[in-house]
Design a protein around this motif. Sequence first.
Motif, PDB file in Angstrom:
ATOM      1  N   SER A  35       0.827  -1.211   0.000  1.00  0.00           N
ATOM      2  CA  SER A  35       0.000   0.000   0.000  1.00  0.00           C
ATOM      3  C   SER A  35       0.860   1.259   0.000  1.00  0.00           C
ATOM      4  N   LEU A  36       2.005   1.217   0.669  1.00  0.00           N
ATOM      5  CA  LEU A  36       2.910   2.369   0.680  1.00  0.00           C
ATOM      6  C   LEU A  36       3.489   2.611  -0.713  1.00  0.00           C
ATOM      7  N   ILE A  37       3.860   1.524  -1.394  1.00  0.00           N
ATOM      8  CA  ILE A  37       4.412   1.662  -2.749  1.00  0.00           C
ATOM      9  C   ILE A  37       3.344   2.187  -3.704  1.00  0.00           C
ATOM     10  N   ILE A  38       2.134   1.651  -3.601  1.00  0.00           N
ATOM     11  CA  ILE A  38       1.042   2.088  -4.479  1.00  0.00           C
ATOM     12  C   ILE A  38       0.729   3.563  -4.252  1.00  0.00           C
ATOM     13  N   ALA A  39       0.788   4.002  -2.988  1.00  0.00           N
ATOM     14  CA  ALA A  39       0.507   5.407  -2.691  1.00  0.00           C
ATOM     15  C   ALA A  39       1.557   6.334  -3.287  1.00  0.00           C
ATOM     16  N   ARG A  40       2.804   5.862  -3.385  1.00  0.00           N
ATOM     17  CA  ARG A  40       3.894   6.686  -3.941  1.00  0.00           C
ATOM     18  C   ARG A  40       4.060   6.502  -5.446  1.00  0.00           C
ATOM     19  N   LEU A  41       3.388   5.502  -6.013  1.00  0.00           N
ATOM     20  CA  LEU A  41       3.594   5.162  -7.414  1.00  0.00           C
ATOM     21  C   LEU A  41       3.200   6.273  -8.388  1.00  0.00           C
ATOM     22  N   PRO A  42       2.079   7.001  -8.187  1.00  0.00           N
ATOM     23  CA  PRO A  42       1.714   8.045  -9.159  1.00  0.00           C
ATOM     24  C   PRO A  42       2.799   9.094  -9.371  1.00  0.00           C
ATOM     25  N   ALA A  43       3.472   9.517  -8.308  1.00  0.00           N
ATOM     26  CA  ALA A  43       4.522  10.530  -8.448  1.00  0.00           C
ATOM     27  C   ALA A  43       5.681   9.994  -9.276  1.00  0.00           C
ATOM     28  N   THR A  44       6.097   8.759  -8.994  1.00  0.00           N
ATOM     29  CA  THR A  44       7.200   8.168  -9.754  1.00  0.00           C
ATOM     30  C   THR A  44       6.806   7.939 -11.202  1.00  0.00           C
ATOM     31  N   PHE A  71      14.367  17.055  -5.758  1.00  0.00           N
ATOM     32  CA  PHE A  71      13.180  17.896  -5.872  1.00  0.00           C
ATOM     33  C   PHE A  71      12.118  17.566  -4.821  1.00  0.00           C
ATOM     34  N   VAL A  72      12.458  16.751  -3.850  1.00  0.00           N
ATOM     35  CA  VAL A  72      11.559  16.383  -2.740  1.00  0.00           C
ATOM     36  C   VAL A  72      10.227  15.877  -3.302  1.00  0.00           C
ATOM     37  N   ILE A  73      10.295  14.967  -4.264  1.00  0.00           N
ATOM     38  CA  ILE A  73       9.097  14.350  -4.830  1.00  0.00           C
ATOM     39  C   ILE A  73       8.763  13.115  -3.996  1.00  0.00           C
ATOM     40  N   PRO A  74       7.546  13.016  -3.463  1.00  0.00           N
ATOM     41  CA  PRO A  74       7.198  11.863  -2.615  1.00  0.00           C
ATOM     42  C   PRO A  74       6.906  10.615  -3.441  1.00  0.00           C
ATOM     43  N   SER A 126       8.436   6.600  -5.012  1.00  0.00           N
ATOM     44  CA  SER A 126       8.929   5.331  -4.485  1.00  0.00           C
ATOM     45  C   SER A 126      10.413   5.406  -4.136  1.00  0.00           C
ATOM     46  N   GLY A 127      11.175   6.199  -4.885  1.00  0.00           N
ATOM     47  CA  GLY A 127      12.599   6.339  -4.593  1.00  0.00           C
ATOM     48  C   GLY A 127      12.849   6.988  -3.249  1.00  0.00           C
ATOM     49  N   SER A 128      12.104   8.059  -2.959  1.00  0.00           N
ATOM     50  CA  SER A 128      12.224   8.713  -1.651  1.00  0.00           C
ATOM     51  C   SER A 128      11.805   7.772  -0.529  1.00  0.00           C
ATOM     52  N   LEU A 129      10.784   6.970  -0.795  1.00  0.00           N
ATOM     53  CA  LEU A 129      10.337   5.990   0.201  1.00  0.00           C
ATOM     54  C   LEU A 129      11.456   5.015   0.541  1.00  0.00           C
ATOM     55  N   MET A 130      12.201   4.570  -0.468  1.00  0.00           N
ATOM     56  CA  MET A 130      13.275   3.619  -0.219  1.00  0.00           C
ATOM     57  C   MET A 130      14.428   4.255   0.541  1.00  0.00           C
TER      58      MET A 130
END
Length: 313
Positions: free
Chosen positions: A91-100, A260-263, A265-269
């Motif tokens: 769910s965390l990855i899916i939530a961050r997926l649109p930005a990536t 660029f402080v984009i939320p 999947s990369g920032s999540l990792m």
Amino acid sequence: MSYFTYVGKRLIQLLPVLFGISVFVFTIVHLIPGEPADVLLGQNATPARVAILNHKLGIDRPIVIQYLNFVWDAMHFSLGTSFYNKESVASLIIARLPATAMLLSGGVILSILIALPLSILAASKRGAWRDQIVRAVPIVGLGMPQVWVGIMLILLFGLKFPLFPVSGFGDTFTQHLRSVFLPSLSIAILLSPILIRSLRASMLEILDSDFILTARAKGISQTRITIVHVLRNAIIASVTVLGVNIAYLVGSTVIVERIFVIPGSGSLMIDAIARRDYPIVQGVTLFFAIVVVAVNLITDLVHAALDPRVALK
């Protein structure tokens, strides 16, 4: 061999690749120095509390059992639960997926928009001054570090000429597009030189073909020859180059998202690595690896579909 048989064969060939990826992802995460329990407990960490938390998290189990649990969860599309915030990793990855996804899509689209006209401009006048200028673009572009490119774009279009936001992702779709423009442009500045070099070389090779000489002899305009005959065939050869570099860009988004402080999947990792949150690091790394494999597979299939000369083996 039919095209559908070729697709099935390629899918079967992915099985050992996916197994190797799972072993690599699981192993590399456990080589990260430090213990998750020490990070989670902080100043309250004692040997007894660390042992209790390790048992609760399942880290004290044999490494083979941990790997089998990891594979079992991945096969059921479950990547475990975050050590830090107790949420589902999927769910965390899916939530961050649109930005990536928007960041990667924007980078690829801008790269194509930059590469196409410049390649046509260069190939249409081989050896002319404009060809020389366009040929210098890949050399300059490939020599610029991505971090430096991102910082320069922030300074130029975010501070000196405040046209675009330099951090965050916004709340609406329009804000999303404006927020990812500069990071996407930083990706395009590094990707487009590769496409320009590949596309220009392919166009020059096709311009020397016999069917192009025949088209000129029939009186077809140079513009029509370039767009309809040359570019259409040159793009086929550049599809592989684009696909390989898209796969490479999947990993580089980690740097761009951080700048660029984009939320995404990369920032999540990166945050998970700092917290020793193994399930998130494993989940995101596995997700990125599968995306890379999928992109390479799709590239091969598209190339085979577009070019009938490709042997299906």
